[in-house]
Design a protein around this motif. Structure first.
Motif, PDB file in Angstrom:
ATOM      1  N   ASP B 382      43.509  -4.782  57.612  1.00 42.10           N
ATOM      2  CA  ASP B 382      44.593  -5.760  57.776  1.00 42.10           C
ATOM      3  C   ASP B 382      44.597  -6.412  59.201  1.00 42.10           C
ATOM      4  OD1 ASP B 382      45.149  -5.335  55.263  1.00 42.10           O
ATOM      5  OD2 ASP B 382      46.894  -3.886  55.752  1.00 42.10           O
ATOM      6  N   ILE B 383      44.373  -5.657  60.356  1.00 46.24           N
ATOM      7  CA  ILE B 383      44.559  -5.926  61.494  1.00 46.24           C
ATOM      8  C   ILE B 383      43.220  -7.187  61.707  1.00 46.24           C
ATOM      9  CG2 ILE B 383      43.947  -5.770  63.956  1.00 46.24           C
ATOM     10  CD1 ILE B 383      45.371  -2.819  63.432  1.00 46.24           C
ATOM     11  N   LEU B 384      42.264  -6.861  60.993  1.00 46.60           N
ATOM     12  CA  LEU B 384      41.380  -8.118  61.124  1.00 46.60           C
ATOM     13  C   LEU B 384      41.581  -9.420  60.478  1.00 46.60           C
ATOM     14  CD1 LEU B 384      37.999  -6.380  60.920  1.00 46.60           C
ATOM     15  CD2 LEU B 384      38.515  -7.651  62.825  1.00 46.60           C
ATOM     16  N   ASP B 385      42.111  -9.237  59.478  1.00 45.23           N
ATOM     17  CA  ASP B 385      42.891 -10.464  58.536  1.00 45.23           C
ATOM     18  C   ASP B 385      43.486 -11.025  59.344  1.00 45.23           C
ATOM     19  OD1 ASP B 385      40.898 -10.116  56.464  1.00 45.23           O
ATOM     20  OD2 ASP B 385      42.462  -9.380  55.191  1.00 45.23           O
ATOM     21  N   LEU B 386      44.617 -10.480  60.018  1.00 41.38           N
ATOM     22  CA  LEU B 386      45.872 -10.944  60.929  1.00 41.38           C
ATOM     23  C   LEU B 386      45.253 -11.748  61.930  1.00 41.38           C
ATOM     24  CD1 LEU B 386      48.537 -11.544  60.807  1.00 41.38           C
ATOM     25  CD2 LEU B 386      48.839  -9.537  62.443  1.00 41.38           C
ATOM     26  N   SER B 387      44.128 -11.087  62.678  1.00 38.30           N
ATOM     27  CA  SER B 387      43.664 -11.474  63.822  1.00 38.30           C
ATOM     28  C   SER B 387      42.868 -12.845  63.455  1.00 38.30           C
ATOM     29  CB  SER B 387      42.949 -10.647  64.537  1.00 38.30           C
ATOM     30  OG  SER B 387      41.765 -10.278  63.766  1.00 38.30           O
ATOM     31  N   LYS B 388      42.215 -12.939  62.337  1.00 36.23           N
ATOM     32  CA  LYS B 388      41.504 -13.926  61.883  1.00 36.23           C
ATOM     33  C   LYS B 388      42.283 -15.189  61.481  1.00 36.23           C
ATOM     34  CE  LYS B 388      37.074 -12.317  59.673  1.00 36.23           C
ATOM     35  NZ  LYS B 388      36.576 -11.969  58.275  1.00 36.23           N
ATOM     36  N   ILE B 389      43.496 -14.854  60.949  1.00 37.21           N
ATOM     37  CA  ILE B 389      44.468 -15.919  60.693  1.00 37.21           C
ATOM     38  C   ILE B 389      44.898 -16.580  61.926  1.00 37.21           C
ATOM     39  CG2 ILE B 389      46.686 -16.380  59.701  1.00 37.21           C
ATOM     40  CD1 ILE B 389      46.020 -13.995  57.537  1.00 37.21           C
ATOM     41  N   GLU B 390      45.404 -15.746  62.866  1.00 28.72           N
ATOM     42  CA  GLU B 390      45.901 -16.115  64.220  1.00 28.72           C
ATOM     43  C   GLU B 390      45.004 -16.921  64.921  1.00 28.72           C
ATOM     44  OE1 GLU B 390      47.966 -12.943  65.925  1.00 28.72           O
ATOM     45  OE2 GLU B 390      49.890 -13.255  64.520  1.00 28.72           O
ATOM     46  N   ALA B 391      43.624 -16.307  64.862  1.00 33.62           N
ATOM     47  CA  ALA B 391      42.518 -17.158  65.530  1.00 33.62           C
ATOM     48  C   ALA B 391      42.296 -18.396  64.838  1.00 33.62           C
ATOM     49  CB  ALA B 391      41.372 -16.224  65.896  1.00 33.62           C
ATOM     50  N   GLY B 392      42.575 -18.765  63.776  1.00 38.15           N
ATOM     51  CA  GLY B 392      42.201 -19.807  63.189  1.00 38.15           C
ATOM     52  C   GLY B 392      40.921 -19.821  62.488  1.00 38.15           C
ATOM     53  N   GLU B 393      40.480 -18.498  62.350  1.00 43.30           N
ATOM     54  CA  GLU B 393      39.141 -18.515  61.823  1.00 43.30           C
ATOM     55  C   GLU B 393      39.170 -18.330  60.348  1.00 43.30           C
ATOM     56  OE1 GLU B 393      37.498 -15.155  63.556  1.00 43.30           O
ATOM     57  OE2 GLU B 393      37.247 -16.107  65.734  1.00 43.30           O
ATOM     58  N   LEU B 394      40.119 -18.132  59.633  1.00 42.33           N
ATOM     59  CA  LEU B 394      40.028 -17.945  58.086  1.00 42.33           C
ATOM     60  C   LEU B 394      40.737 -19.339  57.598  1.00 42.33           C
ATOM     61  CD1 LEU B 394      41.300 -14.639  56.532  1.00 42.33           C
ATOM     62  CD2 LEU B 394      41.878 -16.777  55.681  1.00 42.33           C
ATOM     63  N   GLY B 395      39.913 -19.700  56.470  1.00 40.11           N
ATOM     64  CA  GLY B 395      40.284 -21.097  55.898  1.00 40.11           C
ATOM     65  C   GLY B 395      40.408 -20.825  54.534  1.00 40.11           C
ATOM     66  N   ILE B 396      41.192 -21.657  53.907  1.00 43.77           N
ATOM     67  CA  ILE B 396      41.562 -21.772  52.354  1.00 43.77           C
ATOM     68  C   ILE B 396      40.702 -22.488  51.452  1.00 43.77           C
ATOM     69  CG2 ILE B 396      43.225 -22.146  50.565  1.00 43.77           C
ATOM     70  CD1 ILE B 396      43.744 -19.830  52.490  1.00 43.77           C
ATOM     71  N   GLU B 397      39.707 -22.226  50.961  1.00 40.70           N
ATOM     72  CA  GLU B 397      38.638 -23.021  50.029  1.00 40.70           C
ATOM     73  C   GLU B 397      39.132 -22.819  48.639  1.00 40.70           C
ATOM     74  OE1 GLU B 397      34.903 -21.670  51.094  1.00 40.70           O
ATOM     75  OE2 GLU B 397      35.106 -22.132  53.194  1.00 40.70           O
ATOM     76  N   PRO B 398      39.558 -24.071  48.242  1.00 38.86           N
ATOM     77  CA  PRO B 398      40.223 -23.999  46.863  1.00 38.86           C
ATOM     78  C   PRO B 398      38.809 -24.203  45.953  1.00 38.86           C
ATOM     79  CG  PRO B 398      41.419 -25.425  47.870  1.00 38.86           C
ATOM     80  CD  PRO B 398      40.467 -25.126  48.938  1.00 38.86           C
ATOM     81  N   ALA B 399      39.012 -23.364  44.796  1.00 39.49           N
ATOM     82  CA  ALA B 399      37.838 -23.876  43.647  1.00 39.49           C
ATOM     83  C   ALA B 399      38.277 -23.616  42.109  1.00 39.49           C
ATOM     84  CB  ALA B 399      36.576 -22.946  44.134  1.00 39.49           C
ATOM     85  N   PRO B 400      37.653 -23.964  41.487  1.00 37.81           N
ATOM     86  CA  PRO B 400      38.329 -23.756  39.923  1.00 37.81           C
ATOM     87  C   PRO B 400      38.421 -22.209  39.830  1.00 37.81           C
ATOM     88  CG  PRO B 400      36.482 -25.203  39.910  1.00 37.81           C
ATOM     89  CD  PRO B 400      36.452 -24.751  41.084  1.00 37.81           C
ATOM     90  N   VAL B 401      39.786 -21.611  39.566  1.00 33.67           N
ATOM     91  CA  VAL B 401      40.036 -20.296  39.315  1.00 33.67           C
ATOM     92  C   VAL B 401      40.350 -20.009  37.757  1.00 33.67           C
ATOM     93  CG1 VAL B 401      41.271 -18.289  40.065  1.00 33.67           C
ATOM     94  CG2 VAL B 401      40.303 -19.828  41.622  1.00 33.67           C
ATOM     95  N   ASN B 402      39.945 -19.046  37.114  1.00 31.18           N
ATOM     96  CA  ASN B 402      40.423 -18.784  35.812  1.00 31.18           C
ATOM     97  C   ASN B 402      41.717 -17.717  36.074  1.00 31.18           C
ATOM     98  OD1 ASN B 402      40.912 -17.388  33.203  1.00 31.18           O
ATOM     99  ND2 ASN B 402      38.916 -18.246  32.647  1.00 31.18           N
ATOM    100  N   ILE B 403      42.760 -18.312  35.821  1.00 28.93           N
ATOM    101  CA  ILE B 403      44.109 -17.503  36.007  1.00 28.93           C
ATOM    102  C   ILE B 403      44.115 -16.344  35.187  1.00 28.93           C
ATOM    103  CG2 ILE B 403      46.480 -17.552  35.880  1.00 28.93           C
ATOM    104  CD1 ILE B 403      45.286 -19.289  38.012  1.00 28.93           C
ATOM    105  N   ASN B 404      43.640 -16.164  34.150  1.00 29.29           N
ATOM    106  CA  ASN B 404      43.703 -15.132  33.433  1.00 29.29           C
ATOM    107  C   ASN B 404      42.664 -13.759  33.684  1.00 29.29           C
ATOM    108  OD1 ASN B 404      45.168 -16.081  31.476  1.00 29.29           O
ATOM    109  ND2 ASN B 404      43.777 -17.023  30.101  1.00 29.29           N
ATOM    110  N   ASN B 405      41.438 -14.274  34.252  1.00 31.22           N
ATOM    111  CA  ASN B 405      40.932 -13.378  34.814  1.00 31.22           C
ATOM    112  C   ASN B 405      41.307 -12.909  36.136  1.00 31.22           C
ATOM    113  OD1 ASN B 405      39.057 -13.960  32.886  1.00 31.22           O
ATOM    114  ND2 ASN B 405      37.522 -15.162  34.259  1.00 31.22           N
ATOM    115  N   LEU B 406      41.906 -13.764  36.870  1.00 27.62           N
ATOM    116  CA  LEU B 406      42.577 -13.404  38.110  1.00 27.62           C
ATOM    117  C   LEU B 406      43.693 -12.185  37.977  1.00 27.62           C
ATOM    118  CD1 LEU B 406      43.043 -13.975  41.359  1.00 27.62           C
ATOM    119  CD2 LEU B 406      44.890 -15.545  40.638  1.00 27.62           C
ATOM    120  N   VAL B 407      44.578 -12.578  36.784  1.00 23.67           N
ATOM    121  CA  VAL B 407      45.520 -11.527  36.742  1.00 23.67           C
ATOM    122  C   VAL B 407      44.702 -10.333  36.260  1.00 23.67           C
ATOM    123  CG1 VAL B 407      47.263 -11.207  35.039  1.00 23.67           C
ATOM    124  CG2 VAL B 407      47.214 -13.338  36.197  1.00 23.67           C
TER     125      VAL B 407
END
Lengths: 403, 704
Positions: B382-407
């Motif tokens: 969790d700390i790593l994720d947060l630090s990545k987010i705050e360091a701007g290292e974590l990006g959002i990359e949209p791609a086709p996602v099957n919602i049913n599979n996700l759920v």
């Protein structure tokens, strides 16, 4: 190269510039840049010293002779002469005219002699000496004595009695604006009065001279009952002025040029001379002296028979034309290189008025080629031989044609 | 008569004759004078006549010159010269008129003065002319717009003077018409420009001050500066800059003016303007010098930069804070990595020990070590994720996602735990939500796992509900807004705590970490991820009754082409039979081609195989198949280029092409993808999806 002659004229008021212009024109007309001799006549109103400077600024040291004039004559006719009206003398315009010579064959030696009034004979003796000093024998002696002071008889005697070989004379007396005031004679860069400026022409040239008048004797013959040298004191035992006055307007007090130009004294010529000339030779009364005597430019000794004469304009023209034709026919096919013309100051406008050119000059010039360099002036007395004898004249035209 | 008497008589006759001679001589003299007078008169007359002739000649020459000069002027003049009679009709007109109006001068002569004036102007011009003419006044600078032959308009400047004959009778006017169209248009442009600049000056947001360059006297001040200073324009009249403009330093204005005089261009951002109410405003001053007419003027622009200065200050502070935060995150990231390495050994060996230790107590102790090590690993992740987010290292990359599979995937994570706690897990999904949405699948799953994990943690009885709701479709159904909620019947969150729970390392007050565990970073990470997706997260809760966390995501892109994803339902390939058709299968993997041919073997289909794009193009051109199944990633010519070629040629343009690939097309490929392919199947290919897709393009029948 032959002989190059050119004539230039200027009517500029400024004497220096008039001299420059006339000289430049003459050289240009002759087609030369320098010349051997300059003959200059100019109306008397100029400052002649400045005029000479102007001329010589163009011609340099070339010998110069000439005199003041009542008017000048060139191939385009007369100019600069004045005339009389009821209100007095009308002055002519200022004019200077000169002739330049450049020749390998003809030589021009100029002299000057002074003090004519005092002793014209002595002056003649001086001239004779100068003639003798020249290496060439003279072809012609052209003289311009002061027309108000010369005793031509004494002058001629002074020359002729002092030279070995006879020489023919030509020329005219220096004149002025009909004021009987003062005349001027030019010698190189100097201006004199009471002098005679002379040119001795020598070398390979032929020179023809001629002279004519147009006067007619009138009235009875008179006798000069008293005379001294060239001064007539009495005529018919009456003072000369008193004698003359009876022929003049009642209000005449002096012998003005106008009056002097009207009446003349005619002396009968010997028959052998009269053949080719006229019955009489003409003398003009030049000045009235305070003592009532009359000055004449040639001597009329006591006992001489004279007649009064009057100018006849028609005769003047006719005789002038005949003279020109005669002189023109003499040299055959030769072409003149120059004509010197000395006409009486009383034969211009005083005689012909506005027709002076046509009746006085053109009648002579029309006989010659229009392009012949022609220079002369209106004189107070003319010099020219009749036959081989030298005479002083009045009321004549004297021509000297150089071939 | 004796001799003596005879002689006396002759003498008397001679005397008489002599007297007559004298008389004749005197008469001749008088005649000569008269003749001379006549000559003089004649010469005077001739001279006068000559002078007169000369004068006539000179005058004639002058007149000729004058006429030539006039003609030259008229001919060469750019202006049209005219003359009208007393009735105002043209009686002369220079040829120039043709250049100006297109009419010849012959066409103009005889026409009235107002001829060719604009129709609505003719009467006025005529009246004006008649009025001037009645007073015989000169025409001065009369401007008229005239119609030319080609219909255009020119502006003429007319000047003229009245003309009178020798008796003083008025005969008309004579003058010049100058074509001043260009000048008039230029003047109009200048006027418009002046107006434009005056408006700019008046409406400029910046304050503008116009000064005399030499004296510093105020020529003009615009409303913005007037308002800024709190003085009226009238109050500045006649005053000098330093009598109106004051800065925080009293002597500054005059020295500033001298600097502006010297340098001509000055830009100064560090000035603090003092208003009449003694407020201080940060301003930027820019001065320029230019020449207006013959005078040199100075323009000073005052820009209120208070807000900018404030914003700069804030940005500076923020950047400083962010730098500090980033430093912190980098430190945490580094530390976490350093901690994970030994932790990996602890977990690995503990796991081995659990299976090798036979003593129950010891095994129990090793299990404690293992559980705590796993907890520590989760904390560090969790700390790593947060630090990545705050360091701007974590990006959002949209791609086709099957919602049913996700759920389904998320449910699988918690299925055992939910069963252990005796809870119900309910999924409510709006049936209108498209099966495939462009989302960052990994981060979306992380969000849902966090929220459902929390719900699971704080719910001891009852249920956990995942609600997916389509809020709206827009942009031609290309985009949609989605609401995702996680509802539980757990302990709930007191209102005063609800605002704090999203802050890092902040847990609900009184939350017993020994009971509930956790790092206190889950919700912080969740919130940041939602915000990175452009969404919001909120919570509603009633203590003792449960909580609902709601995520609102906007503008989620909906792929246009139908992307059918794997379905878990068992599909019988014999249930659908296709009619006879030619199928081109293009895949560099022979097994993949073989698999498709095997599943379709029950239909009378002819298969053509191609192992790369080039062969696929050749086969398509040669056989004209009814359908092409195209792998995307192939050597040499790939699926995209092959499809592009087919679409560009008439023979193959209309053949349906279905893309098959192990990876979804990237965002930047979406547009071209849609124009090249009729559909997309993800590998491993779901049979049902394959048949459903093919049914669209081939005639078929269902069996049984």
């Amino acid at each position: 190269m032959g002989t190059k002659v050119g004539v230039g004229e200027s009517k500029q008021a400024d004497p220096f510039m008039a001299g420059v212009e006339a000289a430049r024109t003459a050289l240009s007309n002759a087609g030369i840049n320098t010349c051997d001799f300059v003959l200059l006549f100019a109306t008397a109103d100029y400052d002649h010293n400045k005029l000479l400077k102007g001329v010589r600024s163009v011609t340099g040291e070339a010998p110069l002779s000439g005199c003041s004039a009542s008017g000048v004559i060139t191939q385009t006719g007369p100019s600069g002469e004045g005339y009389y009206t009821e209100s007095g003398l009308v002055k002519g315009e200022s004019t200077a005219a000169l002739m330049v010579f450049s020749s390998e064959k003809i030589r021009f030696q100029n002299f000057i002699a002074h003090d004519l009034k005092e002793n014209s004979k002595k002056a003649g003796g001086e001239i004779a000496k100068k003639i003798h000093s020249q290496p060439d024998p003279p072809l012609l002696l052209v003289m311009f004595p002061d027309g108000l002071t010369v005793n031509s008889s004494a002058l001629f005697s002074g020359i002729e009695s002092n030279i070995k070989e006879p020489v023919l004379f030509s020329g005219g007396c220096a004149s002025e604006s009909l004021n009987a005031f003062k005349t001027y004679q030019f010698y190189n860069d100097q201006v004199f009065s009471d002098s005679v400026s002379c040119i001795m022409i020598s070398g390979e040239a032929a020179i023809e001279t001629a002279i004519s008048h147009g006067c007619t004797p009138i009235g009875t013959e008179k006798t000069v009952t008293r005379a001294e040298a060239n001064r007539i004191i009495e005529i018919n035992n009456e003072s000369a002025w008193a004698f003359f006055k009876t022929y003049l307007p009642e209000n005449a007090t002096d012998l003005t040029a106008e009056l002097a130009g009207t009446l003349c004294l005619c002396e009968r010529l010997p028959k052998q001379l009269a053949t080719n000339y006229d019955t009489h030779i003409v003398r003009a009364p030049a000045l009235k002296n305070p003592d009532g005597s009359i000055q004449v430019l040639a001597e009329i000794p006591t006992g001489s028979n004279i007649q009064l004469g009057r100018r006849d304009p028609d005769k003047i023209s006719l005789n002038a034309k005949k003279m020109a034709e005669r002189i023109r026919s003499n040299p055959g096919d030769r072409k003149p290189v120059a004509v010197l013309h000395f006409d009486c100051a009383a034969r211009g406008k005083l005689c012909f008025g506005s027709e002076a050119k046509e009746k006085g000059i053109d009648v002579i010039q029309d006989v010659f080629d229009k392009n012949i360099p022609w220079l002369g002036f209106y004189a107070y007395g003319e010099i020219g031989p009749i036959g081989r004898k030298n005479f002083f004249h009045n009321f004549t035209a004297s021509l000297c044609v150089i071939y | 008569m004796d001799n003596k008497t005879e002689i006396e008589k002759l003498r008397a006759d001679c005397q008489a004759l002599e007297e007559q001679v004298k008389l004749l001589v005197r008469t001749e003299l008088k005649l000569r004078r008269t003749q001379a007078e006549l000559i003089q008169s004649r010469e005077i007359i001739e001279e006068y006549s000559m002078t007169l002739e000369q004068k006539v000649e000179e005058r004639t020459k002058e007149l000729s010159m004058s006429e030539k000069r006039f003609k030259d002027i008229v001919f060469n003049s750019a202006d049209w010269i005219w003359e009208v009679n007393e009735n105002g009709r043209f009686i002369y007109c220079s040829e120039k008129v043709e250049d100006i109006l297109g009419y010849t001068n012959k066409e103009i002569i005889g026409k009235p003065f107002y001829y060719l004036s604009l129709p609505n102007e003719a009467q006025r011009i005529n009246q004006k002319f008649l009025k001037i003419a009645s007073k015989r006044k000169p025409i001065k600078d009369m401007e008229n717009w005239i119609l030319t032959r080609n219909g255009s308009q020119v502006c003429l400047l007319t000047d003229g003077v009245p003309v009178f004959d020798d008796s003083g009778n008025f005969k008309g006017y004579r003058g010049i018409n100058k074509d001043i169209t260009y000048r008039k248009k230029a003047e109009e442009l200048i006027k418009a420009s002046e107006l434009q600049y005056r408006r700019l000056f008046e409406s400029a947001k910046d304050g503008i001050l116009i000064l005399d360059f030499n004296t510093g006297r105020i020529n003009d001040i615009n409303p913005s500066l007037s308002n800024l200073l709190g003085i009226t324009k009238e109050e500045t009249a006649g005053k000098k800059m330093w009598e109106v403009i004051f800065f925080d330093e009293p002597a500054e204005t005059k020295s500033l003016f001298k600097e502006m005089q010297k340098k001509e261009y000055v830009q100064n951002e560090n000035l603090c303007l003092k208003t009449r109410e003694e407020h201080y405003i940060d301003i930027e001053l820019v001065s320029n010098v230019y020449t207006a007419g013959r005078k040199k003027v100075m323009q000073c622009n005052f820009r209120d930069i208070s807000e900018r200065k404030h914003a700069e200050k804030m940005r500076f502070e923020k950047e400083a804070a962010e730098t500090a935060n980033r430093t912190k995150s980098e430190f945490l990231s580094h530390m976490s990595h350093e901690i994970r390495s030994p932790l990996n050994a602890i977990i690995g060996f503990s796991d081995l020990l659990v299976h090798s230790v036979e003593d129950e107590d010891q095994r129990s102790q090793v299990n404690i070590i293992l559980n705590n090590a796993n907890n520590l690993l989760n904390i560090i992740n969790d700390i790593l994720d947060l630090s990545k987010i705050e360091a701007g290292e974590l990006g959002i990359e949209p791609a086709p996602v099957n919602i049913n599979n996700l759920v389904k995937n998320v449910e699988n994570v918690f299925i055992n735990k939910i069963k252990e706690k005796g809870l119900s897990f309910i999924v409510e999904k709006d049936s209108n939500i498209p099966a495939i949405l462009m989302l960052d699948e990994v981060r979306m799953q992380q969000i849902l796992v966090n929220l459902i994990g929390n719900a699971c943690k704080f719910t001891t009885k009852g249920y956990i509900k995942l609600i997916l709701d389509k809020v709206s479709m827009h942009d031609g159904n290309d985009k949609m807004d989605l609401s995702v909620s996680v509802e539980d019947s757990g302990i709930g969150i007191p209102p005063e705590q609800q605002a704090l729970i999203f802050e890092a390392f902040r847990q609900q007050l009184g939350q017993n970490t020994k009971i509930y565990g956790g790092t206190g970073l889950g919700l912080t990470i969740t919130k940041k991820l939602v915000e990175m997706m452009g969404g919001t997260i909120s919570v509603t809760s009633t203590p003792g009754h449960g909580s609902t966390f709601t995520i609102e995501l906007s503008d989620i892109q909906v792929p246009r082409q139908e992307i059918i994803s794997a379905d878990e339902t068992v599909f019988n390939p014999r249930s659908i039979l296709f009619d006879k058709a030619k199928i081109l299968i293009c895949d560099d993997n022979q097994t993949a081609r073989r698999l498709i041919m095997d599943v379709l073997k029950y239909s009378p289909l002819d298969f053509i195989e191609a192992e790369n794009g080039e062969k696929a193009i050749n086969a398509a051109m040669q056989y004209r198949p009814d359908l092409i199944l195209m792998d995307l990633i192939m050597p040499e010519i790939n699926g995209y280029d092959a499809a592009r070629f087919l679409r560009e040629h008439d023979h193959t343009r209309n053949i349906p092409v279905i893309a098959i690939s192990a990876s979804y097309p990237k965002n930047e490929e979406q547009k071209s993808f849609q124009s090249l392919f009729n559909g997309f199947l993800i590998k491993p290919v779901n049979l049902k999806d394959l048949f459903e897709m093919m049914k669209k393009y081939l005639s078929h029948k269902a069996v049984g």
